[in-house]
Design a protein around this motif. Structure first.
Motif, PDB file in Angstrom:
ATOM      1  N   GLU A 125     -11.791  11.395  -7.801  1.00 16.15           N
ATOM      2  CA  GLU A 125     -12.834  10.925  -8.705  1.00 16.15           C
ATOM      3  C   GLU A 125     -12.792  11.657 -10.047  1.00 16.15           C
ATOM      4  O   GLU A 125     -12.789  12.883 -10.109  1.00 16.15           O
ATOM      5  N   GLY A 126     -12.717  10.896 -11.117  1.00 15.86           N
ATOM      6  CA  GLY A 126     -12.678  11.457 -12.456  1.00 15.86           C
ATOM      7  C   GLY A 126     -11.316  11.957 -12.884  1.00 15.86           C
ATOM      8  O   GLY A 126     -11.139  12.370 -14.032  1.00 15.86           O
ATOM      9  N   VAL A 127     -10.342  11.931 -11.969  1.00 19.12           N
ATOM     10  CA  VAL A 127      -8.988  12.405 -12.270  1.00 19.12           C
ATOM     11  C   VAL A 127      -8.006  11.244 -12.267  1.00 19.12           C
ATOM     12  O   VAL A 127      -7.298  10.996 -13.244  1.00 19.12           O
ATOM     13  N   LEU A 128      -7.955  10.545 -11.139  1.00 16.28           N
ATOM     14  CA  LEU A 128      -7.105   9.379 -10.996  1.00 16.28           C
ATOM     15  C   LEU A 128      -7.925   8.232 -10.430  1.00 16.28           C
ATOM     16  O   LEU A 128      -8.802   8.441  -9.588  1.00 16.28           O
ATOM     17  N   GLU A 129      -7.631   7.044 -10.881  1.00 18.33           N
ATOM     18  CA  GLU A 129      -8.329   5.838 -10.437  1.00 18.33           C
ATOM     19  C   GLU A 129      -7.564   5.181  -9.298  1.00 18.33           C
ATOM     20  O   GLU A 129      -6.360   4.936  -9.389  1.00 18.33           O
ATOM     21  N   VAL A 130      -8.263   4.919  -8.194  1.00 25.08           N
ATOM     22  CA  VAL A 130      -7.643   4.210  -7.083  1.00 25.08           C
ATOM     23  C   VAL A 130      -7.552   2.731  -7.446  1.00 25.08           C
ATOM     24  O   VAL A 130      -8.572   2.064  -7.662  1.00 25.08           O
ATOM     25  N   THR A 131      -6.327   2.207  -7.512  1.00 25.68           N
ATOM     26  CA  THR A 131      -6.142   0.806  -7.890  1.00 25.68           C
ATOM     27  C   THR A 131      -5.671  -0.062  -6.730  1.00 25.68           C
ATOM     28  O   THR A 131      -5.664  -1.287  -6.847  1.00 25.68           O
ATOM     29  N   ALA A 132      -5.271   0.560  -5.623  1.00 23.52           N
ATOM     30  CA  ALA A 132      -4.892  -0.198  -4.425  1.00 23.52           C
ATOM     31  C   ALA A 132      -5.020   0.718  -3.220  1.00 23.52           C
ATOM     32  O   ALA A 132      -4.715   1.915  -3.304  1.00 23.52           O
ATOM     33  N   LEU A 133      -5.468   0.136  -2.099  1.00 30.95           N
ATOM     34  CA  LEU A 133      -5.650   0.917  -0.876  1.00 30.95           C
ATOM     35  C   LEU A 133      -5.461   0.006   0.321  1.00 30.95           C
ATOM     36  O   LEU A 133      -6.032  -1.087   0.376  1.00 30.95           O
ATOM     37  N   SER A 134      -4.648   0.434   1.289  1.00 29.88           N
ATOM     38  CA  SER A 134      -4.495  -0.317   2.530  1.00 29.88           C
ATOM     39  C   SER A 134      -4.348   0.665   3.686  1.00 29.88           C
ATOM     40  O   SER A 134      -3.970   1.823   3.494  1.00 29.88           O
ATOM     41  N   ASN A 135      -4.661   0.184   4.889  1.00 28.97           N
ATOM     42  CA  ASN A 135      -4.567   1.000   6.094  1.00 28.97           C
ATOM     43  C   ASN A 135      -3.510   0.379   7.007  1.00 28.97           C
ATOM     44  O   ASN A 135      -3.689  -0.740   7.494  1.00 28.97           O
ATOM     45  N   GLY A 136      -2.430   1.109   7.242  1.00 29.78           N
ATOM     46  CA  GLY A 136      -1.343   0.594   8.068  1.00 29.78           C
ATOM     47  C   GLY A 136      -1.262   1.281   9.419  1.00 29.78           C
ATOM     48  O   GLY A 136      -0.159   1.523   9.916  1.00 29.78           O
ATOM     49  N   ARG A 137      -2.416   1.569  10.034  1.00 31.75           N
ATOM     50  CA  ARG A 137      -2.385   2.347  11.278  1.00 31.75           C
ATOM     51  C   ARG A 137      -1.610   1.638  12.392  1.00 31.75           C
ATOM     52  O   ARG A 137      -0.917   2.294  13.177  1.00 31.75           O
ATOM     53  N   LEU A 138      -1.709   0.301  12.473  1.00 31.80           N
ATOM     54  CA  LEU A 138      -0.957  -0.395  13.519  1.00 31.80           C
ATOM     55  C   LEU A 138       0.545  -0.379  13.235  1.00 31.80           C
ATOM     56  O   LEU A 138       1.356  -0.395  14.163  1.00 31.80           O
ATOM     57  N   ASP A 139       0.905  -0.355  11.957  1.00 33.43           N
ATOM     58  CA  ASP A 139       2.316  -0.164  11.610  1.00 33.43           C
ATOM     59  C   ASP A 139       2.812   1.182  12.128  1.00 33.43           C
ATOM     60  O   ASP A 139       3.945   1.296  12.616  1.00 33.43           O
ATOM     61  N   TYR A 140       1.954   2.214  12.020  1.00 31.51           N
ATOM     62  CA  TYR A 140       2.394   3.533  12.473  1.00 31.51           C
ATOM     63  C   TYR A 140       2.392   3.630  13.997  1.00 31.51           C
ATOM     64  O   TYR A 140       3.222   4.329  14.587  1.00 31.51           O
ATOM     65  N   ALA A 141       1.465   2.947  14.653  1.00 28.89           N
ATOM     66  CA  ALA A 141       1.506   2.906  16.116  1.00 28.89           C
ATOM     67  C   ALA A 141       2.844   2.332  16.573  1.00 28.89           C
ATOM     68  O   ALA A 141       3.497   2.859  17.494  1.00 28.89           O
ATOM     69  N   TRP A 142       3.271   1.247  15.924  1.00 34.64           N
ATOM     70  CA  TRP A 142       4.549   0.618  16.265  1.00 34.64           C
ATOM     71  C   TRP A 142       5.719   1.534  15.913  1.00 34.64           C
ATOM     72  O   TRP A 142       6.669   1.688  16.696  1.00 34.64           O
TER      73      TRP A 142
END
Length: 271
Positions: free
Chosen positions: A194-211
């Protein structure tokens, strides 16, 4: 155990051991699977995603460069940071053009020139130790990345605590696999940015990591006799247990795998 010792405890087991069960790029982080992808295809997709998200056109930094999968595909002059002597030696021996690899902590890094893209895959988990002010550590990293960037973005991939309190973390994982490492939470990541870098994209790939972990475990089991000759039966058994537990943790939602794109405030993106 210092962060350098912790990294070497895990990653300096031996390149030949990892080569038995990782894909040819030696990508030791979550793949990005689509449909019936093989591990090789899913790891290539992951690497392409992070390079595209970082958007480097002149100079790239890879923080936690592993065995050099990103550096090999950068397409621009690139610098890789690692704390593993084994990894650095592997990358250096490949003689990749316009690639420099350093055994160096990001806290000690002083760029020779600005970067216009930064990638960090699977290193963020090791930045803070139990008892640290995690948000402060992450904010320091994000601030340095902002100051190093002249255009482009930071493309970050990290495991994080999800539906699990840090106090519930496996002692086996904390003591025998990744000693003195501490995972972030999503709240800590966003608070640090916050105030340093702006989050412009976010995704959660937990099932990719399970695999991914399940696929690694399958490959290691298939190569068990050769693996035992290289590192001994105790190390092999420890890794098989760790990969199986990790796959279960991601599948149950106890762990998350965040892919985050962050940019300096005021930069032009999506135009």
């Amino acid at each position: 155990m210092t962060s350098v010792e912790s990294i070497r405890h895990h990653y300096d087991v031996g390149n030949d051991f990892y080569r038995l069960w990782l894909d040819p790029t030696l990508s030791y982080s979550c793949a990005w699977r689509h449909g019936a992808d093989t591990l090789e295809e899913a790891q290539e997709r992951k690497l392409r995603h992070h390079l595209a998200a970082a958007g480097a056109r002149t100079r790239l930094l890879d923080v936690g460069c592993g065995w050099g999968g990103i550096l090999e595909r950068a397409g621009v002059p690139a610098v890789g940071l690692t704390l593993s002597d084994e990894q650095a030696a592997h990358v250096a021996a490949r003689g990749l053009p316009d690639v420099e690899v350093r055994v160096e902590d990001w806290r000690d890094h002083t760029p020779a020139a600005p970067y216009d893209g930064i990638v960090s895959i699977g290193a963020f988990e090791h930045f803070a130790a139990p008892g640290d002010d995690k948000v402060g550590v992450y904010r320091d990293f994000f601030t340095r990345c902002r100051d190093w960037l002249a255009g482009g973005a930071l493309s970050l991939q990290t495991i994080a605590y999800a539906n699990m309190d840090p106090g519930e973390a496996s002692r086996f994982m904390q003591q025998e696999i990744f000693p003195d490492a501490e995972l972030p939470t999503l709240t800590e990541i966003t608070a640090a940015a916050e105030g340093v870098l702006e989050v412009t994209a976010l995704s959660n790939g937990r099932l990719d990591y399970a695999w991914t972990c399940a696929e690694w475990a399958r490959r290691l089991k298939a190569a068990r006799p050769e693996a035992r000759e290289l590192v001994g039966p105790e190390v092999v058994a420890r890794y098989e247990r760790y990969l199986t537990l990790s796959s279960l943790g991601f599948r149950m939602g106890k762990l998350a795998l965040y892919r985050v794109t962050l940019r300096p405030y005021g930069s032009r993106w999506g135009a």
